[in-house]
Enzyme design. Sequence first.
Site, PDB file in Angstrom:
ATOM      1  N   HIS A  96       0.895  -1.113  -0.015  1.00  0.00           N
ATOM      2  CA  HIS A  96      -0.129   0.346   0.294  1.00  0.00           C
ATOM      3  C   HIS A  96       0.655   1.704  -0.034  1.00  0.00           C
ATOM      4  O   HIS A  96       0.524   2.326   0.939  1.00  0.00           O
ATOM      5  CB  HIS A  96      -1.644  -0.031   1.099  1.00  0.00           C
ATOM      6  CG  HIS A  96      -1.788  -0.775   1.465  1.00  0.00           C
ATOM      7  ND1 HIS A  96      -3.144  -0.492   0.525  1.00  0.00           N
ATOM      8  CD2 HIS A  96      -2.053  -2.479   0.899  1.00  0.00           C
ATOM      9  CE1 HIS A  96      -3.525  -1.515   0.932  1.00  0.00           C
ATOM     10  NE2 HIS A  96      -3.214  -3.138   1.623  1.00  0.00           N
TER      11      HIS A  96
ATOM     12  N   ASN B  82     -10.368  -2.720   2.226  1.00  0.00           N
ATOM     13  CA  ASN B  82     -10.230  -2.776   0.495  1.00  0.00           C
ATOM     14  C   ASN B  82     -11.232  -2.392   0.117  1.00  0.00           C
ATOM     15  O   ASN B  82     -12.285  -2.248   0.570  1.00  0.00           O
ATOM     16  CB  ASN B  82      -9.447  -4.173   0.188  1.00  0.00           C
ATOM     17  CG  ASN B  82      -8.608  -4.691   0.784  1.00  0.00           C
ATOM     18  OD1 ASN B  82      -7.233  -3.512   1.030  1.00  0.00           O
ATOM     19  ND2 ASN B  82      -7.785  -5.591   1.145  1.00  0.00           N
TER      20      ASN B  82
ATOM     21  N   HIS C  95      -4.109   0.915  11.952  1.00  0.00           N
ATOM     22  CA  HIS C  95      -3.555  -0.204  13.107  1.00  0.00           C
ATOM     23  C   HIS C  95      -5.441  -0.735  13.317  1.00  0.00           C
ATOM     24  O   HIS C  95      -6.132  -0.058  13.690  1.00  0.00           O
ATOM     25  CB  HIS C  95      -3.170   0.116  14.275  1.00  0.00           C
ATOM     26  CG  HIS C  95      -3.473  -1.290  15.227  1.00  0.00           C
ATOM     27  ND1 HIS C  95      -2.763  -1.845  14.723  1.00  0.00           N
ATOM     28  CD2 HIS C  95      -2.749  -0.555  16.349  1.00  0.00           C
ATOM     29  CE1 HIS C  95      -2.664  -2.571  15.640  1.00  0.00           C
ATOM     30  NE2 HIS C  95      -2.726  -2.452  16.824  1.00  0.00           N
TER      31      HIS C  95
ATOM     32  N   TYR D 183       0.289  -3.867  12.660  1.00  0.00           N
ATOM     33  CA  TYR D 183       0.706  -2.767  11.976  1.00  0.00           C
ATOM     34  C   TYR D 183       1.261  -1.509  12.813  1.00  0.00           C
ATOM     35  O   TYR D 183       1.610  -0.766  12.399  1.00  0.00           O
ATOM     36  CB  TYR D 183      -0.883  -1.882  12.063  1.00  0.00           C
ATOM     37  CG  TYR D 183      -2.174  -2.639  10.657  1.00  0.00           C
ATOM     38  CD1 TYR D 183      -2.042  -4.458  10.594  1.00  0.00           C
ATOM     39  CD2 TYR D 183      -1.940  -2.097   9.949  1.00  0.00           C
ATOM     40  CE1 TYR D 183      -2.543  -4.777   9.436  1.00  0.00           C
ATOM     41  CE2 TYR D 183      -2.629  -2.001   8.140  1.00  0.00           C
ATOM     42  CZ  TYR D 183      -2.690  -4.059   7.587  1.00  0.00           C
ATOM     43  OH  TYR D 183      -3.229  -4.297   7.286  1.00  0.00           O
TER      44      TYR D 183
HETATM   45 FE1  HDE Z   1      -2.328  -4.588   5.348  1.00  0.00          FE
HETATM   46  N1  HDE Z   1      -0.860  -3.572   5.783  1.00  0.00           N
HETATM   47  N2  HDE Z   1      -1.947  -6.512   5.712  1.00  0.00           N
HETATM   48  N3  HDE Z   1      -4.250  -5.540   4.987  1.00  0.00           N
HETATM   49  N4  HDE Z   1      -2.845  -3.321   4.649  1.00  0.00           N
HETATM   50  C1  HDE Z   1      -0.187  -2.545   5.719  1.00  0.00           C
HETATM   51  O1  HDE Z   1       0.809  -1.600   7.637  1.00  0.00           O
HETATM   52  C2  HDE Z   1      -0.737  -6.477   7.288  1.00  0.00           C
HETATM   53  C3  HDE Z   1      -5.045  -6.900   4.393  1.00  0.00           C
HETATM   54  C4  HDE Z   1      -4.963  -3.100   4.433  1.00  0.00           C
HETATM   55  O2  HDE Z   1      -3.229   3.261   4.403  1.00  0.00           O
HETATM   56  C5  HDE Z   1       1.167  -2.801   6.609  1.00  0.00           C
HETATM   57  O3  HDE Z   1       0.865   0.997   7.570  1.00  0.00           O
HETATM   58  C6  HDE Z   1      -0.658  -8.226   7.215  1.00  0.00           C
HETATM   59  C7  HDE Z   1      -6.071  -7.270   4.769  1.00  0.00           C
HETATM   60  C8  HDE Z   1      -4.251  -1.407   3.972  1.00  0.00           C
HETATM   61  O4  HDE Z   1      -1.906   3.378   5.489  1.00  0.00           O
HETATM   62  C9  HDE Z   1       2.098  -4.257   6.928  1.00  0.00           C
HETATM   63  C10 HDE Z   1      -1.835  -9.115   6.382  1.00  0.00           C
HETATM   64  C11 HDE Z   1      -6.589  -6.056   4.233  1.00  0.00           C
HETATM   65  C12 HDE Z   1      -2.947  -0.779   4.557  1.00  0.00           C
HETATM   66  C13 HDE Z   1       0.449  -4.597   6.151  1.00  0.00           C
HETATM   67  C14 HDE Z   1      -2.024  -7.768   5.700  1.00  0.00           C
HETATM   68  C15 HDE Z   1      -5.522  -4.943   4.476  1.00  0.00           C
HETATM   69  C16 HDE Z   1      -2.010  -1.649   5.014  1.00  0.00           C
HETATM   70  C17 HDE Z   1       1.767  -1.923   5.679  1.00  0.00           C
HETATM   71  C18 HDE Z   1      -1.974 -10.568   6.757  1.00  0.00           C
HETATM   72  C19 HDE Z   1      -8.424  -5.136   3.992  1.00  0.00           C
HETATM   73  C20 HDE Z   1      -2.924   1.040   4.165  1.00  0.00           C
HETATM   74  C21 HDE Z   1       1.943  -0.296   5.621  1.00  0.00           C
HETATM   75  C22 HDE Z   1      -2.142 -10.325   8.402  1.00  0.00           C
HETATM   76  C23 HDE Z   1      -8.941  -5.594   5.107  1.00  0.00           C
HETATM   77  C24 HDE Z   1      -3.637   1.468   5.281  1.00  0.00           C
HETATM   78  C25 HDE Z   1       1.028   0.064   6.494  1.00  0.00           C
HETATM   79  C26 HDE Z   1      -2.607   3.181   4.789  1.00  0.00           C
HETATM   80  C27 HDE Z   1      -1.232  -1.342   5.119  1.00  0.00           C
HETATM   81  C28 HDE Z   1      -0.001  -6.305   7.140  1.00  0.00           C
HETATM   82  C29 HDE Z   1      -3.523  -8.347   4.842  1.00  0.00           C
HETATM   83  C30 HDE Z   1      -5.517  -3.857   3.861  1.00  0.00           C
HETATM   84  C31 HDE Z   1       2.405  -3.995   6.229  1.00  0.00           C
HETATM   85  C32 HDE Z   1      -0.021  -8.420   7.884  1.00  0.00           C
HETATM   86  C33 HDE Z   1      -6.539  -8.616   4.988  1.00  0.00           C
HETATM   87  C34 HDE Z   1      -5.880  -0.397   3.198  1.00  0.00           C
HETATM   88  O5  HDE Z   1       0.864  -3.616   8.027  1.00  0.00           O
END
Ligand code: HDE
Length: 729
Positions: free
Chosen positions: A101, A173, A365, A388
Amino acid sequence: MEEPRTPPSLTEPTEAHDPYPPQPDQGAPETVTATGKPTGAPSTARAQSGAYLTTSLGARLRDTDHSLKAGERGPTLLQDHHLREKITHFDHERIPERVVHARGTGAHGVFRGYGTASSVSVAGFLADGVETPVFVRFSTVLGSRGSADTVRDTRGFAVKFYTDEGTFDLVGNNMPVFFIQDGIKFPDVVHAAKPHPDREIPQAQSAHDTFWDFVSLHTEAQHHTMWNMSDRGIQASLRMMEGFGVHTFRLVDAEGGSTLVKFHWKPKAGVHSLVWEEAQLAAGGDPDFHRRDLADSIEAGNLPQWELGIQTFPDTPEQMFEGIDLLDPTKLVPEELAPVQPVGLLTLTANPTNFFSETEQVAFHVGNLVPGIDVTNDSLLQARLFSYVDTQLTRLGGPNFNQIPINRPQAPVNDMLRDGFHQHAVPSGVAPYKPNSLDGGCPFHAGASERPFVEVPAVVQESAKVRAQARSFDDHFSQARLFYRSMSPVEQDHIKSAYAFELAKCYEQVIRERQLQCLANIDEGLCVSVAAALGMSAPSPTIEVADVEPSPALSQVGTPYPATGRKVGIVVDDSTDPEAAAAVVTAVTAYGLMPFVIAPSGGTVGELVVARTYATARSFEFDALVVLGAAPGADAVPGLDARAGQPTQGAAPVDPRIAVMVAEMWRHCKALGAFDDTGRDALTAAGVPESGAGVVTGADASTPADLLGEVTELLTLHRVWDRFTPASA
Ligand code: HDE
């Protein structure tokens, strides 16, 4: 007399004044909601004050153009503090981009609760009429910070609610399902989807071997992949995008009772997509297409809105609904089985004042919860609860990232967290521990009447530790089939083309074969079409997949939405009557649409400011095009673009760029309007039949209301769908 070193007309203004305030549409830090709450970062976070350039500690500077040297031609002196400070700070301006992202854009806004969720949740911000400031960040998943907006990808839809009871983040999402069922697989799917590790290509694309290698082996990804291959992977605008919390969450009522819920964001402007060729053109022609559209719309006062809705399910020990495991994030619950009930309205009201400070530094988060909302055991969600905060430690450089202005809560904070890198607070007292007597016992635990956050006391079944998933997670194909069979014929065609495109970009035949096998299990017709496009034979299904009732709510085609805020290009040439052009602009605006005057060169047409020249305009920018005249501009190169139709004999010459634009609008099934013979000539040059579906002609541009009325009507359905001839028809 000494000669001036630069011509006077090129010198900087010299009258001292304070820093410029934010633009009207950026007023976020000082903007207040209707109930008087500030939105976004507090105004005290403003970095600059005073009229004069200073060092970071306020010493005024008299020159920032020359370093301190031993003589005009001599070496630079180490003692030049201003030089060293300026360069050192510059050297450290970049921070790591988000691991996923990374490419995103943000806006401030306000959320107003309807009170309809109050029977199931005590969350104060959901109560009737309560207004809560929010910050929203939209993103793509795969690309780097500088990648294009319109690539085929999932989009992030993250909302930070600065509530009175603490900050609540809904980090969702634009698709309701995910690639994996367990968070431990996240690095795998991301490593597979990101560019290849050797050459770091392709950027922001899933059309490559490692992605298809993974999803064809790890078949629980097939449902989400189907969404990506559908029109949902190339949304028309962030304003026209649904959002989903994906996981099942819990709402908690006043008695402590809990209800399982799935969160949905429903855009007031409807759910719409680009077509693939538009997405590709935009990725080159305007890589900032989505962020520009969002910012321009807010600036124009055309404020994007979404309703927050919930699907509710009883919180039974099984956590199943109609045979669907609610803890499996690769499954959705069709709206026909559990209707989405609106609980509040989100309106985006202001652009950020500073991209880095707000959009880049905002830290979401999923664990930022408020009383009345809790998590479930979904193992994807559980892993996110860890990730997060962890990721911000590297990205934002330490544990105090919640003190960054955009992350500061608007609820009172009295934590016992101390010190650490980038500590901005000056906590008073001597006893950051509990129990204490030296600070009079402060801070106190909140009693039941002070609305503390209470975890749902869900019973954890006694069982052996296992690395395993429930059997109910084993079905990987029936919902991919559900989605495909819920699409209209034209949407199904787009899906077939997307699979054919992406798999044709792979080099390994074995990967194509394996993915075709997955498609055969999902839908044999789909598999046959994709196989034919790849020049391969279609395999037969290998497993029996449950047949499913289609869910019409999943289709984007056929539901009319208000056309408000749609973009209309108005093409004029040097002989166009400025009054007629003004009448068209007035009519476009009166219908709530956004007018863009496109002229051979910049400047003005009468009183109208030219928004695009023939050289800068391209079809993907507009939802509809109205042509008053398109005679070649002075800089036109005849035959510039081979795709331009040849003018028919006797017709006036048309600028080849406008001919290309009209031909593309026609091909992309967008509404077209033409006034007078001069406008019709452009249709002819582009090979567009005047009687074609969605083509409106008018005799006189000075009375344009009827024609624009018809164009507006066409825009309510987004595209002229009749113009597509589905392959399956
Ligand atoms: Fe994320 N995801 N994600 N994700 N995600 C991040 O956090 C992660 C997942 C989503 O505009 C990271 O600050 C793991 C699902 C959005 O700043 C990180 C898993 C969904 C955004 C991270 C998922 C999301 C992130 C990268 C599986 C939809 C952007 C930077 C367990 C429901 C937020 C950050 C923004 C961002 C980890 C799965 C949505 C690395 C480990 C499912 C919208 O923490």
